[in-house]
Scaffold this active site. Sequence first.
Site, mmCIF file in Angstrom:
data_model
loop_
_atom_site.group_PDB
_atom_site.id
_atom_site.type_symbol
_atom_site.label_atom_id
_atom_site.label_comp_id
_atom_site.label_asym_id
_atom_site.label_seq_id
_atom_site.Cartn_x
_atom_site.Cartn_y
_atom_site.Cartn_z
ATOM 1 C CG HIS A 37 -6.487 -5.235 1.645
ATOM 2 N ND1 HIS A 37 -5.961 -6.129 2.551
ATOM 3 C CD2 HIS A 37 -7.620 -4.751 2.190
ATOM 4 C CE1 HIS A 37 -6.751 -6.177 3.617
ATOM 5 N NE2 HIS A 37 -7.769 -5.349 3.431
ATOM 6 C CG ASP B 65 -5.047 -9.938 3.452
ATOM 7 O OD1 ASP B 65 -4.780 -10.492 2.364
ATOM 8 O OD2 ASP B 65 -4.744 -8.751 3.693
ATOM 9 C CG HIS C 140 -1.992 -1.020 1.201
ATOM 10 N ND1 HIS C 140 -2.860 -1.189 0.144
ATOM 11 C CD2 HIS C 140 -2.317 -1.973 2.113
ATOM 12 C CE1 HIS C 140 -3.667 -2.210 0.410
ATOM 13 N NE2 HIS C 140 -3.362 -2.708 1.591
ATOM 14 C CG ASP D 149 -2.870 -8.403 0.662
ATOM 15 O OD1 ASP D 149 -2.160 -8.733 1.627
ATOM 16 O OD2 ASP D 149 -3.884 -7.665 0.787
HETATM 17 ZN ZN LIG Z 1 -4.121 -7.119 2.661
#
Ligand SMILES: [Zn+2]
Length: 344
Positions: A163, A248, A124, A161
């Site tokens: 995200h 995740d 991120h 991931d």
């Molecule tokens: Zn994540």
Amino acid sequence: MPVGLVYDPIYLKHDTGQHVENAGRLEEVIFLLKQSGVMEQLTMIKPRPASVEEIALVHSRQHISRIQEAAKKGGGWLDADTVMSAESYEVALYAAGGLITATEAVINGEVGSAFALVRPPGHHATPEQAMGFCLFNNLAIATRYALDRHKLERILIVDFDVHHGNGTQHVFYDNPQVLYTSTHEYPFYPGTGSVGETGSGAGKGATVNIPLPAGCSDTEYLLVFQQIIVPVARRFKPQLILVSAGYDLHWADPIALMQLTTTGFAQIVSIIKGLADELCGGKMVFSLEGGYNFAALATSIKATLDVLLGNKDIEDPLGKSPRQFTAPSITPLIKQIKETHNLP
Ligand SMILES: [Zn+2]
């Protein structure tokens, strides 16, 4: 070829208190790798800290100083999600350095592939900003390092991931040498990663987003890997594959709503390994991103390493999701992505 593992107890010193992203994650993984005997099958790679010049391959000097200054003041919250301690600047240098060390070891043929068990995570972090538990973008730094110092010309990034890796996408958005592919829950944090985000300028087409509805299980993930990731990778012909390995998307994860199993992780890692064997002499580096249920994280990283090592028995003690919940059909989404990226 040996499989490398980057790990150092320094990664435990990034003290986040009661945060979901905490040192206990790595302690649990190391415990399982030792207890199961997988650790002794791996070649340990000792990380070094990245230099400020190396971090600056991706991040602005201003951002680097901001993290350094925050650490000097004892740390604190950088945004609503991201916290650091007095040691976090140094640990973050070692996390980026760990990725560089792993990537060098793979490029130089000291190991066939490698897994970097590092924290804080990275995908991120943008050139100017820490966010989403990430301070420096470890994998983007290693990618830039491999392009600049080793003169590689084509690197494939697979970011599974749950995200979207907004930071990594941002860094390489106009760069045709890096094919960024991401499967992620959508809409979800951080909000980016729609099908229409495909790159810009010379990098047009080199960003492939696969935004998935909540509830996807092994079936949907295998489908998008086989129907999208495999053909775009074959078309791109990478010299190296870097993987933002977040766990995740496991059904037991407390912060997301996907339903992958540990067996599902082994299956998608097998597909990535198949691509690496076919396209780039098996050269791949996995970088730990998210994954916040300790048991799911540890068993899924062990499964990942079992696949890299060629071990046949994949243990999945957590089994399938107990939720009575399925994702809507992703057939129209796959069609839309294929049309967007001119895939057969
Ligand atoms: Zn994540």
